[in-house]
Write a protein that holds these residues in place. Structure first.
Motif, PDB file in Angstrom:
ATOM      1  N   LEU A 185     -60.345 -48.236  -7.291  1.00 56.26           N
ATOM      2  CA  LEU A 185     -60.151 -47.087  -6.417  1.00 56.26           C
ATOM      3  C   LEU A 185     -61.367 -46.198  -6.613  1.00 56.26           C
ATOM      4  N   VAL A 186     -62.010 -45.822  -5.526  1.00 55.77           N
ATOM      5  CA  VAL A 186     -63.249 -45.046  -5.615  1.00 55.77           C
ATOM      6  C   VAL A 186     -63.009 -43.633  -5.121  1.00 55.77           C
ATOM      7  N   THR A 187     -63.450 -42.674  -5.898  1.00 59.14           N
ATOM      8  CA  THR A 187     -63.251 -41.282  -5.531  1.00 59.14           C
ATOM      9  C   THR A 187     -64.408 -40.419  -6.018  1.00 59.14           C
ATOM     10  N   SER A 188     -64.310 -39.134  -5.722  1.00 60.32           N
ATOM     11  CA  SER A 188     -65.319 -38.162  -6.136  1.00 60.32           C
ATOM     12  C   SER A 188     -64.775 -36.772  -5.855  1.00 60.32           C
ATOM     13  N   PHE A 189     -65.236 -35.779  -6.581  1.00 59.54           N
ATOM     14  CA  PHE A 189     -64.892 -34.404  -6.234  1.00 59.54           C
ATOM     15  C   PHE A 189     -65.543 -34.024  -4.903  1.00 59.54           C
ATOM     16  N   TYR A 190     -66.649 -34.701  -4.588  1.00 56.68           N
ATOM     17  CA  TYR A 190     -67.394 -34.416  -3.362  1.00 56.68           C
ATOM     18  C   TYR A 190     -66.858 -35.256  -2.206  1.00 56.68           C
ATOM     19  N   ASP A 191     -66.262 -34.616  -1.217  1.00 53.49           N
ATOM     20  CA  ASP A 191     -65.752 -35.343  -0.057  1.00 53.49           C
ATOM     21  C   ASP A 191     -66.864 -36.106   0.651  1.00 53.49           C
ATOM     22  N   GLN A 193     -69.364 -37.650  -0.637  1.00 55.34           N
ATOM     23  CA  GLN A 193     -69.632 -38.922  -1.295  1.00 55.34           C
ATOM     24  C   GLN A 193     -68.608 -39.984  -0.904  1.00 55.34           C
ATOM     25  N   ILE A 194     -67.359 -39.557  -0.785  1.00 57.48           N
ATOM     26  CA  ILE A 194     -66.310 -40.493  -0.363  1.00 57.48           C
ATOM     27  C   ILE A 194     -66.551 -40.956   1.066  1.00 57.48           C
ATOM     28  N   ASP A 195     -66.961 -40.032   1.924  1.00 57.03           N
ATOM     29  CA  ASP A 195     -67.268 -40.398   3.311  1.00 57.03           C
ATOM     30  C   ASP A 195     -68.410 -41.402   3.368  1.00 57.03           C
ATOM     31  N   ARG A 196     -69.427 -41.185   2.553  1.00 59.03           N
ATOM     32  CA  ARG A 196     -70.568 -42.104   2.523  1.00 59.03           C
ATOM     33  C   ARG A 196     -70.127 -43.485   2.039  1.00 59.03           C
ATOM     34  N   PHE A 197     -69.336 -43.499   0.977  1.00 58.20           N
ATOM     35  CA  PHE A 197     -68.852 -44.778   0.457  1.00 58.20           C
ATOM     36  C   PHE A 197     -68.038 -45.511   1.519  1.00 58.20           C
ATOM     37  N   SER A 198     -67.203 -44.774   2.233  1.00 52.62           N
ATOM     38  CA  SER A 198     -66.327 -45.378   3.239  1.00 52.62           C
ATOM     39  C   SER A 198     -67.115 -46.007   4.384  1.00 52.62           C
ATOM     40  N   LEU A 199     -68.295 -45.493   4.661  1.00 52.60           N
ATOM     41  CA  LEU A 199     -69.140 -46.081   5.700  1.00 52.60           C
ATOM     42  C   LEU A 199     -69.515 -47.507   5.333  1.00 52.60           C
ATOM     43  N   TYR A 200     -69.685 -47.750   4.035  1.00 49.27           N
ATOM     44  CA  TYR A 200     -70.024 -49.098   3.574  1.00 49.27           C
ATOM     45  C   TYR A 200     -68.772 -49.954   3.412  1.00 49.27           C
ATOM     46  N   ALA A 201     -67.743 -49.376   2.794  1.00 49.95           N
ATOM     47  CA  ALA A 201     -66.554 -50.160   2.451  1.00 49.95           C
ATOM     48  C   ALA A 201     -65.686 -50.495   3.652  1.00 49.95           C
ATOM     49  N   GLN A 202     -65.708 -49.646   4.688  1.00 53.70           N
ATOM     50  CA  GLN A 202     -64.947 -49.916   5.910  1.00 53.70           C
ATOM     51  C   GLN A 202     -63.476 -50.242   5.628  1.00 53.70           C
ATOM     52  N   ASP A 203     -62.850 -49.396   4.805  1.00 53.84           N
ATOM     53  CA  ASP A 203     -61.417 -49.484   4.517  1.00 53.84           C
ATOM     54  C   ASP A 203     -61.024 -50.726   3.735  1.00 53.84           C
ATOM     55  N   ARG A 204     -61.984 -51.366   3.080  1.00 49.60           N
ATOM     56  CA  ARG A 204     -61.679 -52.552   2.278  1.00 49.60           C
ATOM     57  C   ARG A 204     -61.380 -52.202   0.820  1.00 49.60           C
ATOM     58  N   VAL A 205     -61.551 -50.908   0.489  1.00 50.65           N
ATOM     59  CA  VAL A 205     -61.327 -50.438  -0.877  1.00 50.65           C
ATOM     60  C   VAL A 205     -60.475 -49.179  -0.829  1.00 50.65           C
ATOM     61  N   ALA A 209     -58.884 -38.839  -2.752  1.00 57.77           N
ATOM     62  CA  ALA A 209     -59.235 -37.633  -2.000  1.00 57.77           C
ATOM     63  C   ALA A 209     -60.241 -36.792  -2.770  1.00 57.77           C
ATOM     64  N   GLY A 210     -61.200 -36.220  -2.036  1.00 64.52           N
ATOM     65  CA  GLY A 210     -62.108 -35.257  -2.620  1.00 64.52           C
ATOM     66  C   GLY A 210     -61.426 -33.905  -2.752  1.00 64.52           C
ATOM     67  N   GLU A 211     -62.144 -32.947  -3.281  1.00 67.78           N
ATOM     68  CA  GLU A 211     -61.555 -31.633  -3.526  1.00 67.78           C
ATOM     69  C   GLU A 211     -61.075 -30.963  -2.244  1.00 67.78           C
ATOM     70  N   ASN A 212     -61.859 -31.043  -1.186  1.00 71.08           N
ATOM     71  CA  ASN A 212     -61.470 -30.400   0.074  1.00 71.08           C
ATOM     72  C   ASN A 212     -60.262 -31.079   0.715  1.00 71.08           C
ATOM     73  N   GLU A 213     -60.220 -32.394   0.641  1.00 76.50           N
ATOM     74  CA  GLU A 213     -59.094 -33.135   1.205  1.00 76.50           C
ATOM     75  C   GLU A 213     -57.804 -32.815   0.451  1.00 76.50           C
ATOM     76  N   ALA A 214     -57.900 -32.745  -0.858  1.00 80.76           N
ATOM     77  CA  ALA A 214     -56.724 -32.414  -1.661  1.00 80.76           C
ATOM     78  C   ALA A 214     -56.250 -30.992  -1.354  1.00 80.76           C
ATOM     79  N   ARG A 215     -57.196 -30.078  -1.198  1.00 77.69           N
ATOM     80  CA  ARG A 215     -56.837 -28.689  -0.877  1.00 77.69           C
ATOM     81  C   ARG A 215     -56.148 -28.611   0.487  1.00 77.69           C
ATOM     82  N   LYS A 216     -56.646 -29.377   1.442  1.00 76.93           N
ATOM     83  CA  LYS A 216     -56.052 -29.392   2.782  1.00 76.93           C
ATOM     84  C   LYS A 216     -54.613 -29.891   2.729  1.00 76.93           C
ATOM     85  N   ALA A 217     -54.389 -30.972   1.995  1.00 75.51           N
ATOM     86  CA  ALA A 217     -53.047 -31.544   1.889  1.00 75.51           C
ATOM     87  C   ALA A 217     -52.072 -30.530   1.298  1.00 75.51           C
TER      88      ALA A 217
END
Length: 302
Positions: A185-191, A193-205, A209-217
């Motif tokens: 499971l790949v994560t980061s405090f920086y949203d 960084q997660i967005d960048r990783f997701s561009l490569y992983a394409q939902d295969r990993v 949630a980053g800090e902003n995503e967790a705060r939103k939830a």
């Protein structure tokens, strides 16, 4: 009843209808299931290998946690001068080794000359790992050494740094090369960084949630507008409180679980808190004391 009153009532009714309509139209969609989350719950993640029991992020710590029966490891990664991914939390090596300076200013070969057990003190206060050969390890070494364990990878590098710009792609390429998509499971405090990783992983990993995503939830849940939350992560790894704000309510856990979002709490080292969170439905505990957490789970199963 005056004209203004009639207009006010009409507007109020209209607003209520719009709100109700948005609630129906905005019903959140649960996250699709990932293989990473298949299997028994709860999971016990040894925080940096279980840093109260052995030097953090050391092979000794990971071996010890594995022998105890930990489900997986929660780790941090950084990039070396020669662009190798190492398992290390701090930006500087001073706190945990006999060296000094930034991780990014050393090559992997240079980093491996330092003693990773130099400052560690065991539960009795002894420096039992100093001079015992514990070295900084790479993410590749960890993943290959423990093929049966889940690994929660936190990308520590700031996205605005050179190392941060490379980290998401480097992590993805290693995961793909080793074929470990279903046990990380790949994560980061920086949203970002997660967005960048997701561009490569394409939902295969699975991603956290980053800090902003967790705060939103949490904000939408707490304000009564949880129906407007559309999750962009498969898991939330959160502390029991943020400042004075408690994040460990059973209602919040149930809200996230209904959206197929797994909830892990860090860093929990006392048995009372562990027990309460697990009774509330938390899916995982990240701890420096995997021995205590595993003993608790074992006693619950008896």
């Amino acid at each position: 009843m005056g004209k203004k009153t009639n207009i006010g009532l009409a507007l109020a009714a209209s607003g209520a209808a719009i709100w109700a309509g948005s609630k129906i139209a905005s019903k959140p969609t649960p996250r699709p299931s990932k293989k990473y989350f298949e299997g028994e719950m709860p999971r016990i993640y040894a925080h940096r290998g279980g840093s109260d029991l052995a030097p953090e992020s050391s092979m000794a710590a990971f071996r010890n946690a594995a022998e105890l029966g930990a489900t997986g490891f929660e780790i941090d990664v950084r990039l070396t001068k020669d662009e190798q991914i190492v398992v290390f939390h701090d930006r500087f090596i001073d706190r945990t080794t006999d060296g000094a300076g930034r991780v990014a200013d050393y090559t992997l070969e240079e980093l491996k000359k330092f003693d990773l057990g130099f400052h560690h003190r065991d539960l009795q206060g002894k420096q039992s790992y100093r001079g015992k050969g514990e070295k900084i390890i790479t993410l590749k070494e960890l993943l290959e050494a423990f093929p049966e364990h889940f690994v929660n990878i936190d990308m520590k590098e700031d996205p605005d740094t050179y190392e941060g710009s490379l980290m998401p792609s480097k992590v993805w390429r290693l995961i793909e090369k080793l074929g470990v998509e279903d046990r990380v499971l790949v994560t980061s405090f920086y949203d970002e960084q997660i967005d960048r990783f997701s561009l490569y992983a394409q939902d295969r990993v699975a991603i956290g949630a980053g800090e902003n995503e967790a705060r939103k939830a949490f904000t939408l849940f707490k304000s009564g507008f949880g129906h407007l939350y559309h999750p962009r992560a498969d898991a939330l790894q959160i502390p029991t409180k943020h400042g004075i704000i408690p994040l460990d309510s059973q209602g919040f856990i149930e809200f996230l679980t209904a959206l197929n979002i797994h909830v892990d709490y860090w860093t929990v080292n006392d048995v009372e808190t562990m027990d309460r969170l697990l009774r509330y439905g938390a899916h995982g505990i990240v701890t420096d004391r995997p021995d205590i957490a595993l003993e608790l789970i074992s006693s619950d199963e008896e």
